[in-house]
Structures are given as C-alpha cells and as structure tokens.
Scaffold this active site. Sequence first.
Site, PDB file in Angstrom:
ATOM      1  N   HIS A  36       4.180  -5.242  -7.924  1.00  0.00           N
ATOM      2  CA  HIS A  36       3.876  -5.065  -9.352  1.00  0.00           C
ATOM      3  C   HIS A  36       4.529  -6.174 -10.185  1.00  0.00           C
ATOM      4  O   HIS A  36       4.886  -5.962 -11.346  1.00  0.00           O
ATOM      5  CB  HIS A  36       4.274  -3.661  -9.841  1.00  0.00           C
ATOM      6  N   ALA A 128      -5.986   1.345   3.204  1.00  0.00           N
ATOM      7  CA  ALA A 128      -4.640   1.409   3.773  1.00  0.00           C
ATOM      8  C   ALA A 128      -3.634   0.616   2.944  1.00  0.00           C
ATOM      9  O   ALA A 128      -2.463   0.549   3.279  1.00  0.00           O
ATOM     10  CB  ALA A 128      -4.649   0.888   5.200  1.00  0.00           C
ATOM     11  N   GLY A 129      -4.104  -0.024   1.874  1.00  0.00           N
ATOM     12  CA  GLY A 129      -3.204  -0.873   1.101  1.00  0.00           C
ATOM     13  C   GLY A 129      -2.997  -2.224   1.751  1.00  0.00           C
ATOM     14  O   GLY A 129      -2.011  -2.913   1.479  1.00  0.00           O
ATOM     15  N   LEU A 130      -3.921  -2.638   2.627  1.00  0.00           N
ATOM     16  CA  LEU A 130      -3.812  -3.944   3.282  1.00  0.00           C
ATOM     17  C   LEU A 130      -4.845  -4.930   2.721  1.00  0.00           C
ATOM     18  O   LEU A 130      -5.164  -5.941   3.344  1.00  0.00           O
ATOM     19  CB  LEU A 130      -3.976  -3.791   4.800  1.00  0.00           C
ATOM     20  N   SER A 132      -8.243  -4.812   2.039  1.00  0.00           N
ATOM     21  CA  SER A 132      -9.576  -5.065   2.598  1.00  0.00           C
ATOM     22  C   SER A 132     -10.478  -5.670   1.519  1.00  0.00           C
ATOM     23  O   SER A 132     -11.349  -6.486   1.819  1.00  0.00           O
ATOM     24  CB  SER A 132     -10.184  -3.774   3.134  1.00  0.00           C
ATOM     25  N   GLU A 165     -12.905  -8.827  -9.068  1.00  0.00           N
ATOM     26  CA  GLU A 165     -12.284  -7.507  -8.982  1.00  0.00           C
ATOM     27  C   GLU A 165     -12.006  -6.933 -10.383  1.00  0.00           C
ATOM     28  O   GLU A 165     -12.243  -5.763 -10.636  1.00  0.00           O
ATOM     29  CB  GLU A 165     -10.985  -7.630  -8.175  1.00  0.00           C
ATOM     30  N   ASP A 177      -3.236 -10.661  -3.838  1.00  0.00           N
ATOM     31  CA  ASP A 177      -3.927 -10.358  -2.585  1.00  0.00           C
ATOM     32  C   ASP A 177      -4.853 -11.499  -2.170  1.00  0.00           C
ATOM     33  O   ASP A 177      -4.890 -11.909  -1.005  1.00  0.00           O
ATOM     34  CB  ASP A 177      -4.717  -9.055  -2.715  1.00  0.00           C
ATOM     35  N   TYR A 229      -2.601   2.773 -11.750  1.00  0.00           N
ATOM     36  CA  TYR A 229      -2.244   1.355 -11.650  1.00  0.00           C
ATOM     37  C   TYR A 229      -2.330   0.722 -13.044  1.00  0.00           C
ATOM     38  O   TYR A 229      -1.416   0.003 -13.476  1.00  0.00           O
ATOM     39  CB  TYR A 229      -3.184   0.663 -10.663  1.00  0.00           C
TER      40      TYR A 229
HETATM   41  C1  GLA Z   1      -2.356  -4.218  -5.635  1.00  0.00           C
HETATM   42  C2  GLA Z   1      -2.974  -5.315  -6.490  1.00  0.00           C
HETATM   43  C3  GLA Z   1      -2.070  -6.542  -6.534  1.00  0.00           C
HETATM   44  C4  GLA Z   1      -0.637  -6.169  -6.900  1.00  0.00           C
HETATM   45  C5  GLA Z   1      -0.159  -4.975  -6.068  1.00  0.00           C
HETATM   46  C6  GLA Z   1       1.186  -4.477  -6.497  1.00  0.00           C
HETATM   47  O1  GLA Z   1      -2.306  -4.625  -4.297  1.00  0.00           O
HETATM   48  O2  GLA Z   1      -4.234  -5.691  -5.974  1.00  0.00           O
HETATM   49  O3  GLA Z   1      -2.597  -7.500  -7.426  1.00  0.00           O
HETATM   50  O4  GLA Z   1      -0.526  -5.905  -8.268  1.00  0.00           O
HETATM   51  O5  GLA Z   1      -1.074  -3.896  -6.107  1.00  0.00           O
HETATM   52  O6  GLA Z   1       2.159  -5.418  -6.214  1.00  0.00           O
END
Ligand code: GLA
Length: 387
Positions: A36, A128-130, A132, A165, A177, A229
Amino acid sequence: MPDLRDDVRELFGVITGRDPDGIWSAPGRVNLIGEHTDYNEGFVLPFAIDRRTLVAAGAREDAVLRVASTFSDQAIEIPLAELDAARGRAGWADYPLGVAWALGRSGADLAAVPGVDLVIDSNVPVGAGLSSSAALESAVALALDDLWRLGLTRPALARVGQLAENEFVGAPTGIMDQSASLLGRPDAAVFLDCRSLDADIIPLGFAAAGLALVVIDTGVTHDHATGRYGERRASCEAGAAALGVASLRELTVDDLPRARAELDDVTFRRVRHVVSENRRVLDVVRTLREDGPTAIGALLDASHASLRDDFEVSVPELDLAVETARENGALGARMTGGGFGGAAIALAPIDAVSRIQVAIDGAFAEHGFAAPEVYPVRPSDGAARDA
Ligand code: GLA
C-alpha cells in the site's frame, strides 16, 4: 513452459484456423515488502514468480479484436473503434480489451492498426493475490506493442496496464504489479520508486543462502474493484491533504508526532503504516545488499504487524498463516498484496518447508478454515516474447 505454449498455440489454431504470429508471456508477482505504498508514490520491492500467463496473438485483416482463453468457453469480439463504449462489461476479458483501449489512450492510433486475435492460457492462480490480472495485462501489452510496432518502453507498458485496470476495469490500483511483471529478473526483486518510476534490480540470493520463499494462498477471495481497497487509498489521500503534502511519500518517521497531533486516530494509523513501510523497504534493500536474505526476517514480520494493526487489511487466515510459519522455522512472514484475503509469504530455510506446509494445513483445519495452498515460488524473469 513447453506445455502451456503448445496448448495455447493449438487453441489458437482451433479458433482461427491459422498459426499465431507469436507467443508472449508475463508472470504473476509476489511483493517481498512495500505494501500500500505504490499509490502513495512510495517504495516497493516485488519480484516476478515462476507462474505465467501466455498469449498467442495474430494480426487480422479487419479492425476487430477477438479474445479467447482456456478458462472460458466464450470468445469476445469487438471492433477496435467500439472499445470505449465497452468499458467494464466483459468480466475477465476486460483486462485484454482494457489494454488495447489503454494503448489507444497512450498514443496508438486504433483506427490505423490491424485487428488482432488473442488466445490466452495461464498457470498464475486467480484470486490468490499473485497478480494474475497484471500478468494478463502485461502479456497482452507486450504482444500488442510488438504486433502494432508501437515501440513503447517497459515502464510505459506498465502504465498502460495500470490505466487499463484503473479506467477500463475500474480498480483503483497502483503501478507495482505491472512493473514487477514487466521488469522482473531471475533471482532478483524490482526496487521501484513509484514517484520517479526509477527501478533497480536487487539480487535476492534465496537459493544460494539455503532459503525458499513459500506462498500460503488462504483461498479467501479479495477483489480490488470493491470498496475497501479504495477506502484505504482515500484515507491516505485525506491524510496527505490534511498534512499539506502532495503524497505520503513526502513524510518520514520524524513527521509522525505532528501527524498524531493533527489527524484522527484511524487516519493517523493509515499514515503511520505507509510512512513506516517506506522506511522498511529501504531497510530491506540495504540489508539484502549488506547482510544477505537471512537478515531480513524481522522487517517482514514488522510489515505484517503494521498491515494488521495500523492499516487493518489482514484477515484471521493471513494472521494464522504468518504465525504458524514463524513457529515452524520461517525467518519472517507477512501477508502480500492488497490484503482482505489472498496470500501470505514466508521466508524459510529449505529444510523447514515441508514442516511449515504440514503445520499450516493442520492449523487451518483446527480453526475450521478451508484448506490453503502452500508452495514455494522462485523469483523469475519478467514478460518476454517466447516464440
Ligand atoms: C494490489 C494493487 C497494487 C498495490 C497492492 C498493495 O496488489 O494492485 O497496486 O497497491 O495491492 O500494496
């Protein structure tokens, strides 16, 4: 990745009756530290992982964009001229459509380029927070940049993915990302200054130090297009405005007493997380350079505590994963990515990995949580043309 490459080439043939002009791919990412901080113009230290999204692509004779994938029965077809009206409507296909649209916003003349067929396959776990989504955006961005001969740089392509996005899909995410996916190098992390977009490659040396980086996918789904978020982002912006700075990046830990005096408690804790996390990223980079990866565990732990207590984006499954990994030999562990679900990471001696896997399975079962997926990932190469 011979298998996925064959699959995607074959499906391209079935759908279009011809061979693709090429195959491009881009990886998912793990964020080692710097959470963040990207949308606060701060520092991040993610790396690309050995899970990739592949795109077989070929130019068409008309001006239509068609996208198909192994994970959906339906191909989506849309004239390039009508992309703008299609924003936010096509589910997963919003990502590839959004990239084409964002390239149009970034200098490509969509009235002059040929239509394209895109066929997509992936082994990056979804939800999964990876990242995709960033893997998909980055692979498509690189493919269209080549096919349309745009000559954009990697940092510019990262901006294109972020624009897709933010404005096509509708998720207010930062630049981390896509930067990891496009700039990643084997056995290294991308140290990105999200204000200047200067990027440095930082060797990690996990394997040489006898360490593995384990992902613990809790299976708790998160969705950045939904509110929380965005709420966190808005708190950070409100905190910066109240303190009279353009972004929280302008602040250091020396500014925290004034922030505490001037802000309400919640906003103060959001600010304290971002300011302290920026400091931790710099400390991890210095520690990696001076002492190597075995010395960064405490900084990973401190990041998790700050995300849990100050930024309040962890969930019980992530906290349990992190604690159990540490109790079973991890040097450090933290949630990774946006939070509210997704994955945690643990840095552990290679010979502790199976103990950690077993212990986490047992702890999740004991708490009545759904079975997690626990597996090591390798810091890997960024997006590339594969064929
Ligand atoms: C997600 C968002 C990123 C970043 C993270 C938190 O993955 O896509 O841009 O803000 O959350 O670090």
